[in-house]
Every structure is written in structure tokens, then in C-alpha cells.
Design a protein around this motif. Structure first.
Motif, PDB file in Angstrom:
ATOM      1  N   ASP A  17       1.035  -1.381  -0.307  1.00  0.00           N
ATOM      2  CA  ASP A  17      -0.242  -0.057  -0.048  1.00  0.00           C
ATOM      3  C   ASP A  17       0.619   1.530  -0.131  1.00  0.00           C
ATOM      4  O   ASP A  17       1.402   1.539   1.297  1.00  0.00           O
ATOM      5  N   GLY A  42       0.281   4.734  -0.936  1.00  0.00           N
ATOM      6  CA  GLY A  42      -0.177   5.490  -0.859  1.00  0.00           C
ATOM      7  C   GLY A  42       0.089   7.119  -1.914  1.00  0.00           C
ATOM      8  O   GLY A  42       0.516   6.573  -3.339  1.00  0.00           O
ATOM      9  N   PHE A  91       2.080   6.114  -5.293  1.00  0.00           N
ATOM     10  CA  PHE A  91       1.312   5.377  -6.152  1.00  0.00           C
ATOM     11  C   PHE A  91       1.536   6.189  -7.560  1.00  0.00           C
ATOM     12  O   PHE A  91       0.715   7.137  -7.671  1.00  0.00           O
ATOM     13  N   LEU A 149      -7.684   4.249  -1.292  1.00  0.00           N
ATOM     14  CA  LEU A 149      -6.999   2.840  -2.339  1.00  0.00           C
ATOM     15  C   LEU A 149      -6.174   2.019  -1.279  1.00  0.00           C
ATOM     16  O   LEU A 149      -5.185   3.237  -1.317  1.00  0.00           O
ATOM     17  N   SER A 150      -6.412   1.291  -1.501  1.00  0.00           N
ATOM     18  CA  SER A 150      -4.983   0.236  -0.964  1.00  0.00           C
ATOM     19  C   SER A 150      -4.399  -0.480  -1.829  1.00  0.00           C
ATOM     20  O   SER A 150      -4.332   0.327  -3.182  1.00  0.00           O
TER      21      SER A 150
END
Lengths: 255, 255
Positions: A118, A120, A123, A158-159
Motif C-alpha cells: 500500500d 499511498g 503510486f 485505495l489500498s
């Protein structure tokens, strides 16, 4: 129930929000004194074991980093078994420290595997495109988890799952998933204790990922009525726990 | 072959790289003089029709914006038919001008549909998460295209597809796809000319998206030996073109 070892979920089982579950710290100490092997499981892909331990210690738990098992720990075990040396990390938080302590540093040359957590704000298009190019050049795809989203203070976030899915779509590759409820996660957790599935029970608050996941690996699943437990979810679930207890503090009553 | 209308792919058919296909401009002028209805198709989701026309004009083509059909033009038609008013654009380049000219502006309140194009650097975590939240609140998902990647000067670049796939994975929704090879695209292109599938032929250089896409809509597919045409790809393909011609300049020979 006669067991040698336990897999115990952390969030919702040892604590709920910022409060330890009453009696949990003492129950864990008792189990450890009696010689049970335990791994405390977290699906977080943003924190190192040291950070998790610091939080647990602050709540009165006597738990060391070697007893914590996370997707990053599973990934380290996975890539060492696979003989992978060059990895590229697409993660955030201090999970990179976990890899660094195992001698694994994120690189951009000779990448054999792209590891996605993940991440964060990491991304970004640039980072995603970089990961994509490593995959095109032959690197494998390892997902620390494939969750869809998580609840933050100001709404849903969003993960890792959607971004893993994006890289799978772009490349046609299928990610090896490290976190719950993947079999890999439970099996590597057992490996880390050197115990078999039938000698172990999982204690968790999530009927699907904890109980369903462990039972599908031949590990008994004990559901606690704390954390995200909801009676209606239990009733509606196809998965049936091996046992249901009030909280981890009551684990001893069924041993 | 007796037709009233043509769908003609732009890239690889009218020009290859920066060079117009020899004789293409004259062939197009002749077709227009003879009264054929034509839409020139591009799957670009970064450019407005005016920008595309400027490039074609510079290469000697006499083509107006109203004759160009892109995923954005299809999306505008699609949302107007569906009665959708509030849209949120996750795009880049000047494609937003295309929507603005149709009176559609990206908004963050009352969002009925999230429209995703190849947004490049705009695919940040923040923008992706924003789109995700609109979808959670009930907005529909419209993909201008769902391509995997494209070749830039310095290597492969992720296209819209992976990010559309990410949002589908996160929400469980399925995107309505506007670009080639979706049926929606071909059908809305026919609608814009007011002609039927059997009266129309598609001219393209891609056996799958152009020829396969059009034939599956009942539109004859004419493959040109320019652009991305490769004899081995044609031989290996399950799709059989209605006709194969040397270039769009030779279209008249089969009419």
C-alpha cells in the motif's frame, strides 16, 4: 483443543482502536509462559515490525519483533526461498526498513521482482510506469496485499489491490500475494515457527480473511467477538469457525 | 463492394509516423467529392479534434473537425444519450476542450460519471482516490479506452487500461468502454453519420481493433498494408478482413 502454536491477529484481537482488549496482555503472557509458539499477524504493508512492537508495548503487551508476522516478513521469506536477489520496492512508510534489515534494498538495476505494498502517494504515474517496465523486462510481481481499500479518517482510501490489478492488466502477469488471506501467508507463518497446520490455531476477528483463510490451509480458526466481529456477519458466512470465544483473553477456556 | 460510408483509421492509414501515406490525401478528396460519408477514427484520448485536424491539415489532408471521431466524441454522445450531466474528467492533454465545446465541464460535485482517458501524470494517487470516491458515491465509470500501454520515445508507457482496471477492481464496477475495439465506438460513429453497418466499411491497419472490431459490428473490414500491418500477423489472425489493399490510396480499386 490441543495445540502447540497460535497465529493471533493483532488489530481487533489484541486491541480495538487505541485500546487494548481487557485481559489480552495477561492472556498472551500466560500462553508464552506455557511454551506455546505464537506469531502475531498484521496485514499492514506500511509498518515495520519494530513500529508495530512499539505500539503493542505502549499498550502493555510483552511481544518482540521476532514474534510479529506481516506481509513484508512473508515476502522476505518468499524471495529468499525463491533465490531472488534484486527487488524493486513500491511501498511507503517504514516497511523498507524491514527489507533493509534482511539485507534487501530497493534497486533499479537487475530487478528480479517488483514488490508492491500500500504505497499511498508513491503510486504516482512515474513510479507505476517504472514498475511496469521492470515487469516487461522479466521481473516477477509480488503483492504485499491485494485489498481494495481501507477507511481513513476522512474517507475511503485505495489500498494496494487496485494498483496490483493495474500492473497485472498491463502485463498479463499474476501477482504472488503475500498477505492474508493468501495461503502463502499462513504457510510461511507456520514455517517461521517450524510447526504444522494441524498443531496450530488461528485467532482472529475477521470471519473471511482470518477464519476462512486459516481453515482453507488446515489450520483451526477461532473467532473472537471483538474488533470487526458482527453476529450477523457470522450467521451469514459460509465459513464456520472451529470455535467462537468472547475475546482472546478467553482463549484458555477452550484449550 | 457498394458502400455509402467509410470509417477510416487515421494513424497508420492516413499517415505513418510523420509522413502522409502517398496518394492518401487525393484519395480522401476524391471519396468526399463522390459524396461518401466518412468519419476518420482515432483512439487518442489526449487530443481534441481540432488538434488532430491541425496535424492532418499540415500533411495536406482536407478534413474538418466534424469528420473526426474519437473516444471523447463517442463519450459525449454516450453521456448525452444517457442523460448524464455531471462528469468528472481524469484525462490530460486538450481532450477537456472537446468536452467543454459540448458544454461538459469536469466537476467535483454531483458527479454521475467518472470519465477516464490516458491521463499520464494525472494518474496520481490523489486523483485516482478522488475518482474512486465518486464511484463509491454512485457515479458510473466510463473509459475512453482500455489499452494496456503505448510506445513512447524512451520506452513503454502505461495507457488508460491499467488505471481503469484498478478502479474496476476497487469498486466492482465495469467500465463502459468508448474507444476501439468496443462496439459502442463503432455504433456511435455510424450514428453520427446516420448510416447503417451494412452500408459502411472500415479501413484500418490493425487486424484486431480495426478489422475484428468492425466485423463484430457487421461492418466490412478493409485492411491496408501500411502502418502496423505485418503479413505474419494477418496470416496468424483468426479474423479475416473483407478485403486487403495496398494503402488507402487504392481504396477506389475495390469499390
Amino acid at each position: 483443543m490441543s495445540k502447540q502454536a497460535f497465529l493471533i491477529d493483532i488489530d481487533g484481537v489484541l486491541y480495538v482502536g487505541d485500546s487494548p482488549v481487557p485481559g489480552a496482555a495477561d492472556a498472551i503472557s500466560d500462553l508464552k509462559k506455557k511454551g506455546y509458539n505464537i506469531r502475531f499477524l498484521s496485514n499492514t504493508t506500511r509498518k515495520s515490525r519494530k513500529t508495530i512492537v512499539a505500539r503493542l508495548t505502549g499498550m502493555g503487551f510483552d511481544i518482540g519483533p521476532g514474534e510479529i508476522f506481516t506481509p513484508a516478513v512473508a515476502a522476505i521469506s518468499f524471495i529468499k526461498k525463491a533465490g531472488i536477489s534484486g527487488v524493486h520496492l513500491l511501498t511507503t512508510g517504514d516497511v523498507d526498513k524491514e527489507f533493509a534489515e534482511a539485507g534487501i534494498y530497493s534497486c533499479s538495476d537487475g530487478v528480479d521482482a517488483v514488490i508492491v505494498g500500500d504505497a499511498g502517494d508513491n503510486f504516482s504515474y512515474e513510479r507505476m510506469n517504472g514498475a511496469f517496465r521492470f515487469l516487461l523486462e522479466g521481473a516477477g510481481l509480488i503483492a504485499l496485499e491485494k485489498d481494495r481499500y481501507w477507511m481513513a479518517g476522512d474517507g475511503m482510501m485505495l489500498s494496494a489491490g487496485p494498483f496490483v490489478s493495474a500492473l497485472e492488466y498491463a502485463t498479463g502477469k499474476t501477482a504472488a500475494i503475500m498477505g492474508k488471506p493468501s495461503k502463502t501467508f499462513f504457510e510461511l507463518a507456520l514455517d517461521s515457527m517450524g510447526v504444522g497446520a494441524s498443531d496450530t490455531a488461528m485467532v482472529g476477528d475477521d470471519i473471511m480473511t482470518d477464519i476462512g483463510g486459516s481453515i482453507s490451509c488446515g489450520i483451526d480458526g477461532i473467532l473472537v467477538r471483538t474488533g470487526k466481529f458482527r453476529p450477523e456477519t457470522l450467521q451469514a458466512a459460509e465459513v464456520k469457525p472451529t470455535a467462537v470465544i468472547r475475546s482472546v483473553a478467553h482463549l484458555e477456556t477452550i484449550l
